[in-house]
Design an enzyme around this catalytic site. Structure first.
Site, mmCIF file in Angstrom:
data_model
loop_
_atom_site.group_PDB
_atom_site.id
_atom_site.type_symbol
_atom_site.label_atom_id
_atom_site.label_comp_id
_atom_site.label_asym_id
_atom_site.label_seq_id
_atom_site.Cartn_x
_atom_site.Cartn_y
_atom_site.Cartn_z
ATOM 1 N N ASP A 281 0.830 -1.208 0.000
ATOM 2 C CA ASP A 281 0.000 0.000 0.000
ATOM 3 C C ASP A 281 0.872 1.269 0.000
ATOM 4 O O ASP A 281 1.987 1.244 0.508
ATOM 5 C CB ASP A 281 -0.901 -0.026 1.246
ATOM 6 C CG ASP A 281 -2.087 0.898 1.097
ATOM 7 O OD1 ASP A 281 -2.298 1.439 0.001
ATOM 8 O OD2 ASP A 281 -2.815 1.075 2.094
ATOM 9 N N ASN B 148 1.477 3.445 -2.811
ATOM 10 C CA ASN B 148 2.105 3.917 -4.056
ATOM 11 C C ASN B 148 1.596 5.308 -4.430
ATOM 12 O O ASN B 148 2.369 6.174 -4.843
ATOM 13 C CB ASN B 148 1.790 2.971 -5.219
ATOM 14 C CG ASN B 148 2.423 1.614 -5.052
ATOM 15 O OD1 ASN B 148 3.300 1.432 -4.207
ATOM 16 N ND2 ASN B 148 1.994 0.650 -5.855
ATOM 17 N N ARG C 226 0.243 7.633 -2.461
ATOM 18 C CA ARG C 226 0.710 8.674 -1.533
ATOM 19 C C ARG C 226 2.179 9.003 -1.762
ATOM 20 O O ARG C 226 2.599 10.151 -1.716
ATOM 21 C CB ARG C 226 0.472 8.229 -0.075
ATOM 22 C CG ARG C 226 -0.939 8.526 0.398
ATOM 23 C CD ARG C 226 -1.301 7.755 1.627
ATOM 24 N NE ARG C 226 -1.642 6.372 1.289
ATOM 25 C CZ ARG C 226 -1.940 5.453 2.177
ATOM 26 N NH1 ARG C 226 -1.913 5.749 3.464
ATOM 27 N NH2 ARG C 226 -2.263 4.235 1.794
ATOM 28 N N TRP C 227 2.957 7.969 -2.052
ATOM 29 C CA TRP C 227 4.387 8.183 -2.339
ATOM 30 C C TRP C 227 4.524 9.129 -3.531
ATOM 31 O O TRP C 227 5.335 10.059 -3.504
ATOM 32 C CB TRP C 227 5.033 6.828 -2.661
ATOM 33 C CG TRP C 227 6.500 6.861 -2.948
ATOM 34 C CD1 TRP C 227 7.523 6.696 -2.063
ATOM 35 C CD2 TRP C 227 7.118 7.050 -4.241
ATOM 36 N NE1 TRP C 227 8.737 6.770 -2.704
ATOM 37 C CE2 TRP C 227 8.515 6.993 -4.046
ATOM 38 C CE3 TRP C 227 6.631 7.266 -5.533
ATOM 39 C CZ2 TRP C 227 9.424 7.132 -5.096
ATOM 40 C CZ3 TRP C 227 7.534 7.416 -6.580
ATOM 41 C CH2 TRP C 227 8.909 7.344 -6.351
ATOM 42 N N HIS D 186 3.217 3.496 -8.768
ATOM 43 C CA HIS D 186 3.108 2.064 -9.075
ATOM 44 C C HIS D 186 4.384 1.573 -9.755
ATOM 45 O O HIS D 186 4.854 0.468 -9.487
ATOM 46 C CB HIS D 186 1.904 1.797 -9.975
ATOM 47 C CG HIS D 186 0.581 2.118 -9.320
ATOM 48 N ND1 HIS D 186 0.288 1.739 -8.025
ATOM 49 C CD2 HIS D 186 -0.513 2.786 -9.778
ATOM 50 C CE1 HIS D 186 -0.934 2.158 -7.717
ATOM 51 N NE2 HIS D 186 -1.435 2.797 -8.764
ATOM 52 N N ASP E 11 -11.907 -4.934 -5.711
ATOM 53 C CA ASP E 11 -12.410 -3.572 -5.494
ATOM 54 C C ASP E 11 -11.592 -2.516 -6.221
ATOM 55 O O ASP E 11 -12.052 -1.384 -6.389
ATOM 56 C CB ASP E 11 -12.463 -3.271 -3.986
ATOM 57 C CG ASP E 11 -13.489 -4.152 -3.295
ATOM 58 O OD1 ASP E 11 -14.546 -4.402 -3.907
ATOM 59 O OD2 ASP E 11 -13.232 -4.609 -2.166
ATOM 60 N N ARG F 48 -11.217 1.992 -9.559
ATOM 61 C CA ARG F 48 -10.255 3.084 -9.846
ATOM 62 C C ARG F 48 -10.449 3.576 -11.293
ATOM 63 O O ARG F 48 -11.002 2.855 -12.133
ATOM 64 C CB ARG F 48 -8.837 2.581 -9.648
ATOM 65 C CG ARG F 48 -8.588 2.250 -8.197
ATOM 66 C CD ARG F 48 -7.146 2.010 -7.898
ATOM 67 N NE ARG F 48 -7.015 1.760 -6.469
ATOM 68 C CZ ARG F 48 -5.923 1.960 -5.764
ATOM 69 N NH1 ARG F 48 -4.832 2.392 -6.357
ATOM 70 N NH2 ARG F 48 -5.900 1.718 -4.471
ATOM 71 N N LEU G 33 11.548 -20.255 -3.930
ATOM 72 C CA LEU G 33 10.506 -19.331 -3.468
ATOM 73 C C LEU G 33 9.249 -19.527 -4.299
ATOM 74 O O LEU G 33 9.316 -19.605 -5.526
ATOM 75 C CB LEU G 33 10.981 -17.868 -3.622
ATOM 76 C CG LEU G 33 9.953 -16.792 -3.271
ATOM 77 C CD1 LEU G 33 9.684 -16.768 -1.764
ATOM 78 C CD2 LEU G 33 10.436 -15.404 -3.717
ATOM 79 N N LEU H 255 -7.288 -5.636 6.632
ATOM 80 C CA LEU H 255 -6.980 -6.765 5.747
ATOM 81 C C LEU H 255 -7.461 -6.561 4.310
ATOM 82 O O LEU H 255 -6.959 -7.201 3.388
ATOM 83 C CB LEU H 255 -7.623 -8.044 6.297
ATOM 84 C CG LEU H 255 -6.725 -8.956 7.127
ATOM 85 C CD1 LEU H 255 -7.506 -10.175 7.602
ATOM 86 C CD2 LEU H 255 -5.498 -9.412 6.347
ATOM 87 N N SER H 256 -8.469 -5.741 4.132
ATOM 88 C CA SER H 256 -8.974 -5.422 2.791
ATOM 89 C C SER H 256 -9.242 -6.659 1.936
ATOM 90 O O SER H 256 -8.811 -6.727 0.776
ATOM 91 C CB SER H 256 -8.005 -4.480 2.055
ATOM 92 O OG SER H 256 -7.787 -3.312 2.794
ATOM 93 N N GLU I 269 0.645 -13.494 12.151
ATOM 94 C CA GLU I 269 1.145 -12.342 12.892
ATOM 95 C C GLU I 269 1.031 -11.141 11.958
ATOM 96 O O GLU I 269 1.265 -11.265 10.748
ATOM 97 C CB GLU I 269 2.621 -12.550 13.263
ATOM 98 C CG GLU I 269 2.852 -13.693 14.232
ATOM 99 C CD GLU I 269 2.269 -13.408 15.608
ATOM 100 O OE1 GLU I 269 2.328 -12.247 16.048
ATOM 101 O OE2 GLU I 269 1.751 -14.349 16.238
#
Ligand code: FPP
Length: 221
Positions: free
Chosen positions: A4, A6, A8-9, A21, A51, A55, A115, A165-166, A177
């Site tokens: 979360d 991007n 605001r940055w 982004h 959701d 945008r 990974l 959590l959206s 955690e």
């Protein structure tokens, strides 16, 4: 990880949201590079929620373009590094070119064992839960549902200060955690991930029971 901040940055720098982004993609690269060394073997990134369709279309198109570009550019590197790419969420509303890029990346990297990188795209945890429940022939068990959805989350990290959590991995986060950082996603570093994992390792996880040390104390009392 809930990536979360991007927008605001970018706003703080007088830049358009898409610049945030774009910078966020660089963070994805850093985090994917750092994760195996940090002891992470499954990493799920929330790239686009159901959701997020609300945008502006220009932002949505730009995000899909960035994702396609990321897959085109990073798949070979992921292959070299033993990273298996997997996309979760709906595919039927994504642009064809992005769907093709996803399929290619998934196929090329399917042998990766260092990974497991899961990218959540057009994703909603509630939708995923409903789909798993509706696809089940009989009575669902916890194991059935966990198998259909994916591994339990150990550590949930959300950047940029929000603490929610959206609609992300609701079932899988039952005993996760949580770690919230004020840092915006484009500023999140490999070192931040290392520190987050170190903090996680220091947490006392009890899963509703007692810790081994507490049980031992009771036995000696
Ligand atoms: C949230 O910031 C971020 C998103 C909705 C998109 C995340 C996507 C990326 C980091 C790029 C592509 C991802 C991959 C896996 C290559 P926001 O726009 O909600 O920020 P704000 O809350 O500050 O407005």
């Amino acid at each position: 990880m809930i990536m979360d901040g991007n927008g605001r940055w970018a706003a703080e720098r007088g830049l358009p949201r898409v610049a945030g982004h774009r910078a966020g993609v660089e963070t994805v690269r850093r985090v994917v590079e750092t994760a195996p060394g940090a002891g992470v073997d499954v990493l799920t990134l929330y790239a686009f929620s159901e959701d997020n369709w609300s945008r502006p279309p220009r932002e949505v198109t730009a995000l899909f373009g960035l994702l396609e570009h990321y897959l085109a550019r990073e798949t070979s590197r992921c292959l070299e590094q033993g990273v298996q790419i997997e996309v979760i969420g709906r595919r039927d509303r994504l642009p064809d070119a992005l769907c093709r890029a996803i399929k290619q990346s998934e196929t090329r990297t399917r042998q990766g064992t260092r990974l497991r990188l899961r990218i959540a795209l057009d994703y909603s945890s509630r939708t995923a839960l409903l789909a798993a429940a509706n696809a089940a022939p009989g009575t669902l068990t916890r194991e059935d549902l966990s198998r259909a959805l994916g591994p339990d989350v150990d550590l949930l990290i959300r950047t940029s200060g929000e603490q929610r959590l959206s609609d992300f991995l609701l079932w899988e986060c039952a005993y996760a955690e949580f770690l919230f950082t004020k840092r915006h996603w484009p500023d999140f570093t490999g070192e931040d991930l290392m520190n987050a994992v170190a903090e996680f390792r220091g947490r006392k996880r009890r899963f509703g029971g007692l810790e081994a040390a507490e049980v031992a104390q009771l036995q000696t009392a």
